[in-house]
Design a protein around this motif. Structure first.
Motif, PDB file in Angstrom:
ATOM      1  N   ASN A  13       0.807  -1.225   0.000  1.00 15.91           N
ATOM      2  CA  ASN A  13       0.000   0.000   0.000  1.00 15.91           C
ATOM      3  C   ASN A  13       0.844   1.281   0.000  1.00 15.91           C
ATOM      4  O   ASN A  13       0.549   2.220   0.732  1.00 15.91           O
ATOM      5  CB  ASN A  13      -0.959   0.011   1.195  1.00 15.91           C
ATOM      6  N   GLN A  14       1.870   1.345  -0.810  1.00 20.65           N
ATOM      7  CA  GLN A  14       2.724   2.530  -0.886  1.00 20.65           C
ATOM      8  C   GLN A  14       3.097   2.847  -2.332  1.00 20.65           C
ATOM      9  O   GLN A  14       4.278   2.893  -2.676  1.00 20.65           O
ATOM     10  CB  GLN A  14       4.001   2.313  -0.071  1.00 20.65           C
ATOM     11  N   PRO A  15       2.138   3.114  -3.213  1.00 22.07           N
ATOM     12  CA  PRO A  15       2.484   3.316  -4.627  1.00 22.07           C
ATOM     13  C   PRO A  15       3.408   4.507  -4.870  1.00 22.07           C
ATOM     14  O   PRO A  15       4.269   4.444  -5.743  1.00 22.07           O
ATOM     15  CB  PRO A  15       1.138   3.503  -5.319  1.00 22.07           C
ATOM     16  N   GLU A  16       3.273   5.578  -4.098  1.00 22.09           N
ATOM     17  CA  GLU A  16       4.126   6.743  -4.338  1.00 22.09           C
ATOM     18  C   GLU A  16       5.583   6.454  -3.986  1.00 22.09           C
ATOM     19  O   GLU A  16       6.498   6.972  -4.622  1.00 22.09           O
ATOM     20  CB  GLU A  16       3.617   7.973  -3.576  1.00 22.09           C
ATOM     21  N   TYR A  17       5.805   5.609  -2.995  1.00 24.34           N
ATOM     22  CA  TYR A  17       7.172   5.286  -2.592  1.00 24.34           C
ATOM     23  C   TYR A  17       7.784   4.192  -3.461  1.00 24.34           C
ATOM     24  O   TYR A  17       8.981   4.222  -3.736  1.00 24.34           O
ATOM     25  CB  TYR A  17       7.224   4.878  -1.124  1.00 24.34           C
ATOM     26  N   ILE A  18       6.984   3.234  -3.899  1.00 29.79           N
ATOM     27  CA  ILE A  18       7.536   2.154  -4.711  1.00 29.79           C
ATOM     28  C   ILE A  18       7.994   2.682  -6.068  1.00 29.79           C
ATOM     29  O   ILE A  18       9.024   2.264  -6.590  1.00 29.79           O
ATOM     30  CB  ILE A  18       6.543   0.974  -4.842  1.00 29.79           C
ATOM     31  N   VAL A  19       7.283   3.643  -6.627  1.00 31.71           N
ATOM     32  CA  VAL A  19       7.703   4.236  -7.902  1.00 31.71           C
ATOM     33  C   VAL A  19       9.035   4.951  -7.727  1.00 31.71           C
ATOM     34  O   VAL A  19       9.947   4.790  -8.542  1.00 31.71           O
ATOM     35  CB  VAL A  19       6.621   5.188  -8.448  1.00 31.71           C
ATOM     36  N   LYS A  20       9.167   5.729  -6.673  1.00 32.39           N
ATOM     37  CA  LYS A  20      10.436   6.426  -6.415  1.00 32.39           C
ATOM     38  C   LYS A  20      11.571   5.434  -6.181  1.00 32.39           C
ATOM     39  O   LYS A  20      12.691   5.643  -6.653  1.00 32.39           O
ATOM     40  CB  LYS A  20      10.301   7.348  -5.206  1.00 32.39           C
ATOM     41  N   VAL A  22      11.850   2.218  -7.237  1.00 34.39           N
ATOM     42  CA  VAL A  22      12.202   1.517  -8.477  1.00 34.39           C
ATOM     43  C   VAL A  22      12.935   2.462  -9.421  1.00 34.39           C
ATOM     44  O   VAL A  22      13.951   2.092 -10.017  1.00 34.39           O
ATOM     45  CB  VAL A  22      10.944   0.915  -9.139  1.00 34.39           C
ATOM     46  N   GLN A  23      12.450   3.685  -9.548  1.00 35.37           N
ATOM     47  CA  GLN A  23      13.121   4.648 -10.436  1.00 35.37           C
ATOM     48  C   GLN A  23      14.546   4.914  -9.974  1.00 35.37           C
ATOM     49  O   GLN A  23      15.460   5.012 -10.784  1.00 35.37           O
ATOM     50  CB  GLN A  23      12.338   5.953 -10.518  1.00 35.37           C
ATOM     51  N   SER A  24      14.749   5.028  -8.683  1.00 35.83           N
ATOM     52  CA  SER A  24      16.093   5.244  -8.153  1.00 35.83           C
ATOM     53  C   SER A  24      17.023   4.087  -8.515  1.00 35.83           C
ATOM     54  O   SER A  24      18.177   4.308  -8.900  1.00 35.83           O
ATOM     55  CB  SER A  24      16.029   5.404  -6.632  1.00 35.83           C
ATOM     56  N   CYS A  25      16.524   2.872  -8.417  1.00 35.09           N
ATOM     57  CA  CYS A  25      17.337   1.709  -8.796  1.00 35.09           C
ATOM     58  C   CYS A  25      17.681   1.741 -10.284  1.00 35.09           C
ATOM     59  O   CYS A  25      18.831   1.512 -10.669  1.00 35.09           O
ATOM     60  CB  CYS A  25      16.589   0.425  -8.473  1.00 35.09           C
ATOM     61  N   LEU A  26      16.683   2.015 -11.110  1.00 33.66           N
ATOM     62  CA  LEU A  26      16.891   1.999 -12.561  1.00 33.66           C
ATOM     63  C   LEU A  26      17.770   3.149 -13.045  1.00 33.66           C
ATOM     64  O   LEU A  26      18.347   3.069 -14.123  1.00 33.66           O
ATOM     65  CB  LEU A  26      15.542   2.023 -13.278  1.00 33.66           C
ATOM     66  N   ASP A  27      17.896   4.195 -12.245  1.00 33.90           N
ATOM     67  CA  ASP A  27      18.730   5.339 -12.617  1.00 33.90           C
ATOM     68  C   ASP A  27      20.220   5.105 -12.377  1.00 33.90           C
ATOM     69  O   ASP A  27      21.043   5.947 -12.744  1.00 33.90           O
ATOM     70  CB  ASP A  27      18.308   6.589 -11.847  1.00 33.90           C
TER      71      ASP A  27
END
Length: 71
Positions: A13-20, A22-27
């Motif tokens: 239940n944390q969609p705003e944090y999971i996007v950040k 995952v994006q941090s990892c992919l960057d």
């Protein structure tokens, strides 16, 4: 190519944090890794929030594990 390592991210239940997260990892500059997201049967928008990442081969699988070790 087999990933050298995996980054495991647990979410519930944390969609705003999971996007950040995952994006941090992919960057990252290093390329030989995968990101595995473990979701403990969330009841919000985690799946929809991550849909833009599904075409990235570094995020190979979306799993929903009920009461799993990763979650």
């Amino acid at each position: 190519m087999v990933p050298f390592f995996s980054i495991m991210i647990a979410t519930y239940n944390q969609p705003e944090y999971i996007v950040k997260g995952v994006q941090s990892c992919l960057d990252q500059d290093y390329d030989n890794f995968e990101v595995v997201v473990g979701d403990d049967s969330t009841n919000d928008d985690n799946y929809q929030a991550l849909m833009p990442f599904f075409s990235n081969p570094k995020l190979p699988v979306w799993n929903e594990w009920k009461h799993s070790v990763i979650s």
